[in-house]
Design a protein around this motif. Structure first.
Motif, PDB file in Angstrom:
ATOM      1  N   ASN A   1      48.824  45.293  41.881  1.00  0.00           N
ATOM      2  CA  ASN A   1      49.198  46.688  42.089  1.00  0.00           C
ATOM      3  C   ASN A   1      48.237  47.608  41.328  1.00  0.00           C
ATOM      4  O   ASN A   1      48.306  47.705  40.101  1.00  0.00           O
ATOM      5  CB  ASN A   1      50.635  46.930  41.612  1.00  0.00           C
ATOM      6  CG  ASN A   1      51.108  48.353  41.857  1.00  0.00           C
ATOM      7  OD1 ASN A   1      50.374  49.184  42.398  1.00  0.00           O
ATOM      8  ND2 ASN A   1      52.333  48.640  41.447  1.00  0.00           N
ATOM      9  N   PRO A   2      47.336  48.300  42.034  1.00  0.00           N
ATOM     10  CA  PRO A   2      46.374  49.180  41.362  1.00  0.00           C
ATOM     11  C   PRO A   2      47.036  50.363  40.656  1.00  0.00           C
ATOM     12  O   PRO A   2      46.403  51.023  39.824  1.00  0.00           O
ATOM     13  CB  PRO A   2      45.468  49.655  42.501  1.00  0.00           C
ATOM     14  CG  PRO A   2      46.294  49.487  43.737  1.00  0.00           C
ATOM     15  CD  PRO A   2      47.155  48.291  43.494  1.00  0.00           C
ATOM     16  N   ASN A   3      48.297  50.634  40.959  1.00  0.00           N
ATOM     17  CA  ASN A   3      49.027  51.731  40.326  1.00  0.00           C
ATOM     18  C   ASN A   3      49.894  51.267  39.152  1.00  0.00           C
ATOM     19  O   ASN A   3      50.754  52.020  38.680  1.00  0.00           O
ATOM     20  CB  ASN A   3      49.904  52.444  41.357  1.00  0.00           C
ATOM     21  CG  ASN A   3      49.083  53.094  42.458  1.00  0.00           C
ATOM     22  OD1 ASN A   3      48.072  53.735  42.179  1.00  0.00           O
ATOM     23  ND2 ASN A   3      49.506  52.920  43.700  1.00  0.00           N
ATOM     24  N   ALA A   4      49.670  50.040  38.708  1.00  0.00           N
ATOM     25  CA  ALA A   4      50.446  49.507  37.584  1.00  0.00           C
ATOM     26  C   ALA A   4      50.267  50.392  36.350  1.00  0.00           C
ATOM     27  O   ALA A   4      49.164  50.860  36.057  1.00  0.00           O
ATOM     28  CB  ALA A   4      50.017  48.078  37.282  1.00  0.00           C
ATOM     29  N   LYS A   5      51.366  50.622  35.636  1.00  0.00           N
ATOM     30  CA  LYS A   5      51.342  51.478  34.453  1.00  0.00           C
ATOM     31  C   LYS A   5      51.094  50.633  33.204  1.00  0.00           C
ATOM     32  O   LYS A   5      51.785  49.647  32.956  1.00  0.00           O
ATOM     33  CB  LYS A   5      52.683  52.206  34.316  1.00  0.00           C
ATOM     34  CG  LYS A   5      52.806  53.031  33.040  1.00  0.00           C
ATOM     35  CD  LYS A   5      54.236  53.530  32.849  1.00  0.00           C
ATOM     36  CE  LYS A   5      54.403  54.208  31.490  1.00  0.00           C
ATOM     37  NZ  LYS A   5      55.822  54.615  31.246  1.00  0.00           N
ATOM     38  N   LYS A   6      50.125  51.060  32.422  1.00  0.00           N
ATOM     39  CA  LYS A   6      49.817  50.375  31.170  1.00  0.00           C
ATOM     40  C   LYS A   6      50.547  51.060  30.017  1.00  0.00           C
ATOM     41  O   LYS A   6      50.552  52.282  29.907  1.00  0.00           O
ATOM     42  CB  LYS A   6      48.307  50.400  30.914  1.00  0.00           C
ATOM     43  CG  LYS A   6      47.879  49.710  29.624  1.00  0.00           C
ATOM     44  CD  LYS A   6      46.378  49.787  29.460  1.00  0.00           C
ATOM     45  CE  LYS A   6      45.916  49.226  28.135  1.00  0.00           C
ATOM     46  NZ  LYS A   6      44.439  49.320  27.982  1.00  0.00           N
TER      47      LYS A   6
ATOM     48  N   ASP B   1      53.535  47.420  33.529  1.00  0.00           N
ATOM     49  CA  ASP B   1      54.891  47.293  34.072  1.00  0.00           C
ATOM     50  C   ASP B   1      54.949  46.329  35.258  1.00  0.00           C
ATOM     51  O   ASP B   1      56.029  45.917  35.678  1.00  0.00           O
ATOM     52  CB  ASP B   1      55.459  48.659  34.468  1.00  0.00           C
ATOM     53  CG  ASP B   1      54.630  49.379  35.527  1.00  0.00           C
ATOM     54  OD1 ASP B   1      53.529  48.890  35.873  1.00  0.00           O
ATOM     55  OD2 ASP B   1      55.078  50.435  36.009  1.00  0.00           O
ATOM     56  N   CYS B   2      53.781  45.977  35.804  1.00  0.00           N
ATOM     57  CA  CYS B   2      53.671  44.952  36.847  1.00  0.00           C
ATOM     58  C   CYS B   2      52.231  44.447  36.830  1.00  0.00           C
ATOM     59  O   CYS B   2      51.396  44.954  36.078  1.00  0.00           O
ATOM     60  CB  CYS B   2      54.062  45.502  38.224  1.00  0.00           C
ATOM     61  SG  CYS B   2      53.092  46.913  38.758  1.00  0.00           S
ATOM     62  N   ASP B   3      51.937  43.466  37.642  1.00  0.00           N
ATOM     63  CA  ASP B   3      50.619  42.839  37.623  1.00  0.00           C
ATOM     64  C   ASP B   3      49.548  43.810  38.129  1.00  0.00           C
ATOM     65  O   ASP B   3      49.559  44.194  39.308  1.00  0.00           O
ATOM     66  CB  ASP B   3      50.640  41.582  38.499  1.00  0.00           C
ATOM     67  CG  ASP B   3      49.385  40.725  38.327  1.00  0.00           C
ATOM     68  OD1 ASP B   3      48.366  41.252  37.855  1.00  0.00           O
ATOM     69  OD2 ASP B   3      49.447  39.528  38.669  1.00  0.00           O
ATOM     70  N   PRO B   4      48.612  44.216  37.274  1.00  0.00           N
ATOM     71  CA  PRO B   4      47.579  45.170  37.710  1.00  0.00           C
ATOM     72  C   PRO B   4      46.622  44.590  38.759  1.00  0.00           C
ATOM     73  O   PRO B   4      45.967  45.340  39.477  1.00  0.00           O
ATOM     74  CB  PRO B   4      46.838  45.511  36.413  1.00  0.00           C
ATOM     75  CG  PRO B   4      47.108  44.357  35.500  1.00  0.00           C
ATOM     76  CD  PRO B   4      48.476  43.869  35.862  1.00  0.00           C
ATOM     77  N   LYS B   5      46.558  43.259  38.851  1.00  0.00           N
ATOM     78  CA  LYS B   5      45.716  42.637  39.872  1.00  0.00           C
ATOM     79  C   LYS B   5      46.322  42.794  41.261  1.00  0.00           C
ATOM     80  O   LYS B   5      45.605  42.822  42.261  1.00  0.00           O
ATOM     81  CB  LYS B   5      45.525  41.149  39.555  1.00  0.00           C
ATOM     82  CG  LYS B   5      44.710  40.876  38.293  1.00  0.00           C
ATOM     83  CD  LYS B   5      44.568  39.395  38.056  1.00  0.00           C
ATOM     84  CE  LYS B   5      43.770  39.106  36.792  1.00  0.00           C
ATOM     85  NZ  LYS B   5      43.657  37.638  36.528  1.00  0.00           N
TER      86      LYS B   5
END
Length: 235
Positions: free
Chosen positions: A171-176, A165-169
């Motif tokens: 934001n460590p809490n990005a939802k896959k 839902d956002c860049d995992p690089k």
């Protein structure tokens, strides 16, 4: 156990470069070739599009005309396909490289019949040169070819392991997402594939499975319906 009969595999040029981020990482290419060899052995027909990002990112340059920059990008994909097709031959897979424009004796001119004939004989068809026109990305070329060739799905191998839902690089809490409608990808402007490619998928009901190339046996898992990536579907 195969989940599909005919797939188009989209490989990221950067992913094939490995940690070097440019050129080729031969070990990575051999691992890809051995996985695709397993698919062909299982009776899955495979065609491949490779991006050119390990050689050229022309759209970031303001000094070169867009048309010329895109033409350089097309040639980068031709180099990638010729190189990787030779790695495939090294592991025992017959290959043919097709382009939408003449490249002397280095490639064959793209035709649906020619590509399907190559795959039906147990070969892997490399689809280089994009659409042959500027202003179209390799993502768009991938969808176009998948639709033309009546593929069951696009298997999109990248450095990232799915759609977030956002860049995992950042934001460590990005939802896959395990599965997400392509229309939602479009509405939320997730930027997974470009606008033209996304719309073309929706119009032609072409699903995409995006997964991480670096994961063990990721291509085989994707083709067997066992991937940990994200399936983008058309509802």
């Amino acid at each position: 156990m195969k989940a599909y009969d005919r797939v188009l595999l989209k490989l990221s040029g950067e992913a094939l470069a490995g940690d070097k981020r440019t050129g080729f990482d031969e070990d990575t290419c051999i691992r890809v070739a051995n996985q695709v060899k397993q698919l062909v052995t299982e009776g899955i027909q495979v065609s491949i599009v490779i991006g050119g990002g390990n050689f050229w990112r022309g759209r970031t340059s303001e000094t070169i005309d867009r048309t010329k920059a895109d033409q350089i990008g097309m040639l980068a994909t031709v180099m990638n396909c010729i190189y990787v097709s030779e790695i495939f031959r090294y592991v025992g897979i017959p290959t043919e490289v097709f382009t939408p424009f003449q490249c002397g004796s280095m490639t064959k001119l793209f035709s649906k019949d020619g590509v399907i004939d190559c795959m039906s004989r147990g070969g892997v068809a490399f689809l280089a040169g994009g659409t042959g026109h500027p202003y179209f990305s390799t993502d768009t070329a991938t969808v176009l070819r998948a639709v033309e060739l009546d593929c069951d799905i696009i298997l999109m191998a990248r450095a990232v392991d799915g759609v977030y839902d956002c860049d995992p690089k950042l934001n460590p809490n990005a939802k896959k997402f395990h599965e997400i409608p392509l229309q939602e990808v479009l509405d939320k402007k997730l930027g997974v594939v470009d606008l033209t490619a996304t719309v073309l998928c929706i119009e032609n009901k072409m699903p995409i499975l995006l997964f991480g190339l670096s994961e063990d046996n990721s291509i085989v898992a994707a083709a067997q319906g066992k991937s940990n990536g994200t399936r983008m579907i058309v509802k």
